[in-house]
Design an enzyme around this catalytic site. Structure first.
Site, PDB file in Angstrom:
ATOM      1  N   HIS A  89       7.276  32.668  22.568  1.00 39.39           N
ATOM      2  CA  HIS A  89       7.609  33.177  23.907  1.00 39.39           C
ATOM      3  C   HIS A  89       9.187  33.662  23.988  1.00 39.39           C
ATOM      4  CE1 HIS A  89       3.864  31.519  25.190  1.00 39.39           C
ATOM      5  NE2 HIS A  89       3.862  32.463  26.114  1.00 39.39           N
ATOM      6  N   GLY A  90       9.996  33.032  23.138  1.00 46.06           N
ATOM      7  CA  GLY A  90      11.340  33.379  23.076  1.00 46.06           C
ATOM      8  C   GLY A  90      12.286  32.592  22.365  1.00 46.06           C
TER       9      GLY A  90
END
Lengths: 469, 404
Positions: free
Chosen positions: A323-324
């Site tokens: 996700h990041g």
């Protein structure tokens, strides 16, 4: 380009539909889709499009090599080609998405001072990298045949509906449709309806409750009281769902318009009664990707408790990281890993039954606390926000709602809460059985579309106090 | 059922094509939005550079939005919808927290910038959010003035704050602007602000559709400033006449900000007339005959289109540098750093001085270059410096950021 831009709605989409449907055969139609998908991507990423093209060429060549080695029963060669393909795909992802994060942490751990490389994140790289990895792995595992036509493979990877925000579509899912598909008026109608619903979710709910969340999450400790903090996290909980599921709806709808049947990506996750159920309903394509390409190859749950726990932690560490590139995402992922182990090993063994409402409240609280970690920029910020949610800073002045100019956005929270349950869908499924009901449904769709236009057109309204011309 | 679906698909897709084409064909480089006082977007030439820098793509996006069919009406409907939503939002707050009692007036948010006070038929800017950055900005700008005050002992420095309606603290906006006033009071520089004690004063002093002051507000500001600068040793001028322009309806910036979506009566335009000494007027170093276009109003030759900016037209609008020279050698010279709030009082104020230099920092930066105040003070024979900009211009993004 994004689906909720007027240039997509009023230029790209109608132009593509016209060119696509006047093209005489599937061959030309694939070419049209491929070219338009490249334009779609290059519209927002005129430079990084080269990365995606490299990725397509890499997987096209590697899949053919894997296939060739397999035909010659050379398993070592096939495996080497697979590893080489995955290595190149992951290297691109790591360089452009994680290099800065890795260097920063290496500097901290070893007390050195390596220069960070600040690449801007290429849009959709996480999605198309996972698609291309799944393709070569599936070729290796004999689940699909290597595609000899690079335009067809390129169309699969670059296909604009799912390109920048998913769902993560496996080659196997649309393999037949890439070579032979038919579209009926019914399909186009369903596709457009689904697209409008997704657009409404994005523009009318996600964007509006997002304004509430943005304003509240930027508040300082002095203003962050109990009521305002809960309003903020409820707004963000709705924003992330409607943003993501709205985008998936638009992708599924557009796929349908061009003859592709994508799998569902969200199934009303907030009505779940456990975290296990939540993850069966939330971002299904990502969950199933990790299940099939990481969790099961690691042994899944048919191993010792210790190994099972390690498998779960690996999967959720990677889910968070996907996700990041920040510790917040990793902690968010591991948080779910812990809860899933507790649910599976503890709650199921206890076999006590709680009322549905209590289970539901439990799920929502767990998810919302998770979103705090996901939404904030640092662990310290997350801790402060959670402290506010627990009432640590006392209550907020109600006037703050007026100061922040968010009162007019409250109706969207109500709309979001209702919309995150299947109530509206069930209602329309029922009335759609009758001709009058189906006309009412069309009117509803047009109202939603016009509502979206109202907000999108206003986005450019920029009155200046002084003359600028 | 099938035919209905075919019709839906065809109508939907055809409409998209037609509206898209309309927006792109309708675009022209010279299209202007009088509502927003700006050129509308147009499609940039497709070149490799424009494509790689996304200039071309962004221009298509903004061109379609800017030139959309009946755009102004869409904007109006948006604002009307927003007001309805605000009213529903208030009801939700009331149900959840019983909070309606906290609102003395039904202040309905029209859009991000403007609210409507129904009981008063009055448009008002939404309050700013005062946070640490804003506080730092205000502090830093005050420090700059303090620094000059300390350095130039022979020059008198003054600060006047024209309080804006949304800062007046008479609505239950919960505005915290009052907290920041202490920063002004803590300086060594003589400070005064426009006091607005009640709603009636507010209505009298500020236009209901614009953020500037009426003739009453302007006169109040002027008398305040004279009191501040001369410490009651000089009397303000008394108006000798009042000119009313009844055939003009003024719809100001607040009305434009909501795309004129609320039907309000326009503001009337009138002006106090003073007996002023002769002066020479230099605007950006050019000798100019008339201050503003008051003469055109008297002659009745004025554009009366809805939304025409009469405040900036009748009074001289902001310029980089405006100099009044009354040739009264026995009087002081003053430098006034101001925003558009001074438009309505420059000529009256100048009558109390030999030379009055009005500088607008934004315009100066844009039209001339860096405004080096120290070089200015050294070069001109300045006796007094007055800073009169609204609170928003002390913010980090405000006009005082140009004060070097």
């Amino acid at each position: 380009m994004i689906f909720s831009s007027l240039s997509f709605l009023f230029v790209f989409l109608p132009l593509l539909v016209i060119v696509y449907y006047i093209s005489p055969s599937i061959r030309y139609r694939n070419l049209v889709l491929f070219v338009f998908s490249l334009i779609f991507y290059a519209w927002g990423e005129p430079v990084y499009i080269t990365l995606m093209i490299i990725s397509i060429i890499n997987d096209y060549i590697h899949a053919l090599i894997i296939s060739s080695f397999k035909n010659k029963k050379n398993m070592i060669g096939a495996k080497t080609a697979l590893i080489s393909s995955i290595f190149i795909n992951l290297s691109l992802l790591i360089i452009f998405k994680y290099s800065s994060f890795i260097i920063t942490n290496v500097n901290k751990i070893f007390l050195i001072n390596l220069n960070t490389i600040n690449f801007s994140l290429p849009i959709g790289i996480s999605f198309y990298t996972f698609q291309t990895i799944s393709y070569t792995v599936d070729v290796y595992k004999n689940r699909v045949k290597a595609q000899k036509n690079i335009i067809i493979l390129g169309t699969y990877v670059a296909l604009f509906p799912q390109l920048i925000a998913g769902p993560i579509v496996r080659y196997k899912t649309i393999e037949n449709e890439l070579q032979n598909r038919s579209v009926s008026w019914e399909d186009i109608y369903i596709g457009i309806s689904r697209f409008i619903i997704g657009l409404g979710k994005k523009v009318l709910i996600a964007n509006q409750v997002g304004l509430i969340a943005d304003k509240i999450f930027s508040l300082g400790i002095n203003d962050l009281g109990f009521t305002i903090a809960w309003t903020g996290i409820i707004a963000y909980t709705l924003q992330i769902y409607f943003d993501f599921s709205g985008y998936s709806d638009m992708a599924i709808g557009l796929g349908k318009v061009f003859g592709f049947k994508y799998l569902e990506n969200f199934r009303y996750p907030y009505i779940s009664q456990s975290v296990t159920e939540f993850w069966r309903r939330w971002h299904i394509s990502l969950g199933s990707w990790f299940r099939d390409y990481v969790y099961i190859p690691l042994g899944g749950n048919k191993v010792t408790t210790l190994r099972y726990s390690i498998n779960i932690f690996v999967v959720w560490f990677l889910t968070g990281l996907w996700h990041g590139s920040s510790w917040n995402f990793i902690i968010w992922g591991l948080y779910y890993g812990v809860i899933l182990i507790i649910e599976k090993k503890l709650f199921l063994n206890l076999k006590f039954s709680l009322s549905k409402i209590i289970k539901h409240i439990y799920l929502l609280i767990v998810v919302m606390f998770g979103w705090v970690v996901f939404r904030t920029d640092s662990i310290a910020e997350a801790k402060t926000y959670i402290f506010a949610l627990l009432g640590g800073f006392g209550n907020s002045k109600l006037n703050l709602f007026y100061d922040l100019s968010i009162v007019s956005l409250f109706p969207f929270i109500v709309l979001g809460i209702v919309g995150s349950t299947p109530l509206i869908k069930k209602l329309f499924d029922k009335i759609n059985q009758y001709i009058i009901g189906s006309i009412l449904y069309d009117v509803f769709l047009l109202i939603v579309f016009l509502g979206c236009l109202l907000f999108l057109i206003n986005d450019s309204f920029n009155p200046f106090i002084y003359f600028r011309f | 059922m099938k035919i209905k679906k075919i019709i839906f698909v065809i109508v939907f897709l055809t409409s998209l094509s037609i509206f898209g084409l309309y927006a792109l064909i309708n675009q022209e480089k010279s299209n202007i939005s009088y509502l927003e006082k700006r050129h509308l977007s147009y499609v940039e030439t497709l070149s490799v550079n424009n494509w790689l820098t996304r200039k071309f793509q962004e221009s298509i996006d903004s061109t379609i939005t800017d030139n959309f069919w009946m755009r102004n009406d869409w904007l109006k409907y948006y604002n009307k919808t927003n007001m309805k939503l605000n009213s529903i939002g208030n009801k939700i707050l009331f149900i959840l927290f019983n909070s309606k009692s906290e609102q003395k007036f039904s202040i309905q948010k029209v859009n991000e910038k403007i609210s409507f006070i129904k009981e008063l038929s009055y448009l008002i800017r939404n309050p700013y959010i005062y946070d640490e950055t804003v506080e730092k900005g205000i502090k830093s700008n005050i420090e700059k003035i303090n620094f000059l005050h300390d350095k130039y002992e022979n020059i008198e420095f003054y600060i006047y704050l024209p309080t804006m309606p949304h800062e007046a603290n008479i609505f239950d906006f919960g505005t915290e602007s009052a907290d920041y006033l202490k920063l002004f009071y803590e300086t060594k520089i003589p400070f005064k602000k426009l006091e607005i004690h009640n709603i009636y004063q507010l209505k009298e002093m500020y236009f209901k559709t614009d953020h500037h002051w009426t003739k009453v507000g302007a006169y109040r500001g002027y008398t305040d400033i004279i009191e501040l600068l001369f410490d009651e040793l000089e009397n303000p001028k008394i108006p000798v006449n009042e000119e009313k322009f009844n055939d003009i309806d003024f719809y100001g910036s607040h009305s434009r900000d909501i795309a004129h979506s609320i039907e309000l009566e326009g503001d009337s335009i009138s002006k106090y007339v003073f007996d002023l000494p002769e002066y020479k007027l230099y605007i950006n170093n050019v000798l100019t005959e008339e201050y503003g276009n008051y003469g055109a109003y008297v002659k009745g030759v004025v554009n009366n289109t809805k939304g025409f900016d009469h405040y900036n037209w009748m009074y001289q609008r902001r310029e980089a540098e405006i100099i009044f020279d009354t040739d009264q050698k026995n009087l002081d010279n003053i430098l006034v750093i101001s925003d558009s709030m001074s438009n309505a009082i420059r000529d009256i104020l100048a009558s109390h001085f030999n030379q009055s230099i009005f500088v607008n920092l934004d315009k100066y930066e844009r039209d001339i270059g860096d405004f080096q105040i120290e070089e200015y003070l050294n070069r001109r024979d300045i006796d007094k410096v007055l800073v009169m900009v609204s609170l928003g211009n002390y913010f980090p993004t405000g006009e005082l950021k140009h004060l070097k």
